[in-house]
Scaffold this motif. Structure first.
Motif, mmCIF file in Angstrom:
data_model
loop_
_atom_site.group_PDB
_atom_site.id
_atom_site.type_symbol
_atom_site.label_atom_id
_atom_site.label_comp_id
_atom_site.label_asym_id
_atom_site.label_seq_id
_atom_site.Cartn_x
_atom_site.Cartn_y
_atom_site.Cartn_z
ATOM 1 N N LYS A 97 0.837 -1.211 0.070
ATOM 2 C CA LYS A 97 0.063 0.050 -0.027
ATOM 3 C C LYS A 97 0.832 1.126 -0.084
ATOM 4 N N ASN A 98 2.060 1.143 0.889
ATOM 5 C CA ASN A 98 2.796 2.445 0.806
ATOM 6 C C ASN A 98 3.862 2.685 -0.387
ATOM 7 N N LEU A 99 3.835 1.719 -1.226
ATOM 8 C CA LEU A 99 4.880 1.864 -2.503
ATOM 9 C C LEU A 99 4.345 2.933 -3.160
ATOM 10 N N GLU A 100 3.029 3.306 -3.271
ATOM 11 C CA GLU A 100 2.528 4.487 -4.098
ATOM 12 C C GLU A 100 2.754 4.028 -5.530
ATOM 13 N N LEU A 101 2.426 3.095 -5.852
ATOM 14 C CA LEU A 101 2.881 2.460 -7.310
ATOM 15 C C LEU A 101 2.298 3.380 -8.479
ATOM 16 N N LYS A 102 3.116 3.541 -9.306
ATOM 17 C CA LYS A 102 2.714 4.236 -10.666
ATOM 18 C C LYS A 102 2.674 3.307 -11.896
ATOM 19 N N PRO A 103 1.723 3.745 -12.813
ATOM 20 C CA PRO A 103 1.346 2.998 -14.244
ATOM 21 C C PRO A 103 2.672 2.321 -14.811
ATOM 22 N N SER A 128 -3.336 0.985 -9.411
ATOM 23 C CA SER A 128 -2.348 2.027 -10.022
ATOM 24 C C SER A 128 -2.012 1.829 -11.281
ATOM 25 N N GLY A 129 -2.226 0.530 -11.968
ATOM 26 C CA GLY A 129 -2.070 0.449 -13.454
ATOM 27 C C GLY A 129 -0.573 -0.208 -13.453
ATOM 28 N N ALA A 130 0.126 -0.355 -12.256
ATOM 29 C CA ALA A 130 1.590 -0.938 -12.292
ATOM 30 C C ALA A 130 1.541 -2.453 -12.866
ATOM 31 N N LYS A 131 2.469 -3.238 -13.086
ATOM 32 C CA LYS A 131 2.574 -4.419 -13.619
ATOM 33 C C LYS A 131 2.980 -5.319 -12.356
ATOM 34 N N TYR A 132 2.470 -6.503 -12.394
ATOM 35 C CA TYR A 132 2.954 -7.702 -11.319
ATOM 36 C C TYR A 132 3.510 -8.807 -12.340
ATOM 37 N N SER A 157 13.678 -2.037 -16.636
ATOM 38 C CA SER A 157 14.149 -0.664 -16.290
ATOM 39 C C SER A 157 12.946 -0.246 -15.222
ATOM 40 N N LYS A 158 11.901 -0.767 -15.380
ATOM 41 C CA LYS A 158 10.611 -0.391 -14.706
ATOM 42 C C LYS A 158 10.632 -1.202 -13.221
ATOM 43 N N THR A 159 11.586 -2.093 -13.047
ATOM 44 C CA THR A 159 11.273 -2.857 -11.885
ATOM 45 C C THR A 159 11.541 -1.977 -10.401
ATOM 46 N N LYS A 160 10.559 -1.976 -9.773
ATOM 47 C CA LYS A 160 10.670 -1.168 -8.493
ATOM 48 C C LYS A 160 10.831 -1.921 -7.378
#
Ligand SMILES: Cc1ncc(COP(=O)(O)O)c(C=O)c1O
Length: 399
Positions: A97-103, A128-132, A157-160
């Motif tokens: 919840k706290n990661l504040e994921l972005k698309p 959030s539109g992010a990818k798992y 490069s998108k891996t958070k």
């Protein structure tokens, strides 16, 4: 250790509350508390009910600190970096919840994670539109290097954040989390290890393991009563986490200057007795020579693995060695009705063992705890042989 060691195992059965009429081969799902630890739990509950105000607002806070100190020693980290959570699900939700994921963000994980954690990540990614990214890990596992190569094929490069089990639920595999976290760190991404099955089953050294977040269940292999788990958070990420329940620990300012401990410790009135049992649980393990017993359990896993695979016409899902195995062992099984098979094992043979589905495969998983014995595994073997002969519940490939 050999056969002598293995014969020693059932000696401890009388120390547990487990129903002796059941062949209990599913310690992994919800653990099971030894009598002494459960008595310690009830002792705390009595103390709470005798003087709730003193317990909840004063003494209990000191007891919590003592328990956290014991846990931090056990995990080799600072108590300041640990918070108690009722379960690992809570901890995973807290971080997600706290990661504040972005698309554009991606969470990299394997396709062998615990289903409820997959759901949590999927929920926050969908919002959030992010990818798992559930990166496929080829089974059978061949080597750590192949695992690492397979896993990082999902990196971009998108891996958070990298999210990975220390020991998986359905497949019971020990993953090379030290190596995975070290590589992820080199690449500049955050790491979160799901150690639900790890504490009490394998050694954990949080000073050595380069994980930013680590959650573990104490109510499984660490022998605590249900509702006792933890989240470790590396210092630099503690400020990033708001609690799921904001309560008295919030100092009322924005940004809050509440400490990590203040902010997360008190989430409203609840019975936190389960958290207080850790000194008793750790003491129980130490007094009973747990390291030696765990070694015997692992030997029991290794010496039975191939035999059960042969019976079920199945290939082992990893080399039969300590590289990927501890006290759990999972075998792919072909069955048209896993629920019925699990019920049959319980109702007809009084064997508690899970059949778990993941990625369109069904696994039968046995857990070996100190109260299990070779005799119990033989009972499972005979029950499965009987079911193969007398029903159509298990299909043997090639028949
Ligand atoms: C690997 C793994 N992660 C997370 C969990 C979640 O644990 P809980 O349901 O106690 O939150 C489990 C539960 O068995 C698990 O096996």
């Amino acid at each position: 250790m050999g056969t002598n060691g293995i014969n020693k195992l059932p000696v401890l059965k009388s120390e547990f509350l487990i129903d002796s009429a059941i062949t209990y081969l599913n310690f992994g799902s919800f653990g099971a508390c030894p009598k002494q630890v459960f008595e310690n739990y009830i002792k705390w509950q009595y103390e709470l009910e005798k003087e709730p105000v003193q317990f909840i607002t004063r003494n209990g806070i000191n007891y919590l600190q003592e328990s956290k100190d014991a846990l931090s020693q056990y995990l080799n980290c600072s108590a300041e970096d640990l918070i108690f959570t009722p379960n690992p699900s809570h901890a995973v939700n807290l971080v997600a919840k706290n990661l504040e994921l972005k698309p554009d963000d991606e969470i990299l994980t394997t396709n062998l994670e615990y289903g409820a954690c997959d759901k949590t990540w999927q929920f926050y990614c969908n919002k959030s539109g992010a990818k798992y990214i559930r990166q496929k890990i080829e089974l059978p596992l061949q080597s750590k290097q192949k695992f690492i190569d397979d896993f990082f094929k999902g990196f971009s490069s998108k891996t958070k954040l990298v999210f990975i089990s220390h020991i998986t639920s359905a497949t019971g595999l020990v993953f090379p989390v030290e190596e995975i976290c070290a590589i992820a760190k080199q690449r500049g991404v955050m790491t979160f290890v799901d150690g639900a099955h790890a504490p009490g089953q394998v050694a954990i050294d949080l000073k050595k393991l380069p994980a930013d977040f680590y959650t573990g269940a104490c109510h499984k292999w660490m022998l605590a009563p249900k509702g006792c788990s933890f989240l470790y958070v590396k210092r630099e990420f503690q400020k990033m986490l708001d609690p799921l329940i904001v309560s008295w620990g919030y100092d009322g300012t924005e940004p809050s200057s509440s400490t990590f401990q203040q902010f997360h410790q008190f989430n409203g009135t609840r019975d936190f007795s389960a958290y207080l049992t850790l000194p008793a649980a750790i003491d129980f393990m130490q007094r009973n020579n747990w390291k030696e017993y765990s070694k015997i359990c692992r030997e029991l896993v290794l010496s039975n693995a191939q035999r059960f695979c042969d019976l079920l016409g199945s290939t082992p899902i990893c080399p039969i060695s300590e590289e990927f195995l501890a006290q759990l062992y999972s075998i792919r099984i072909t069955t048209s009705n896993p629920e019925k098979l699990q019920r049959c094992l319980y109702e007809t043979y009084h064997i508690e063992i899970p059949l778990i589905q993941i990625n369109n495969e069904v696994y039968i998983r046995f857990s070996i705890q100190v109260f299990n014995s070779q005799k119990e595994l033989d009972r499972l073997y005979d029950a499965l042989s009987d079911i193969i002969k007398t029903t159509e519940l298990i299909e043997i490939k090639g028949n």
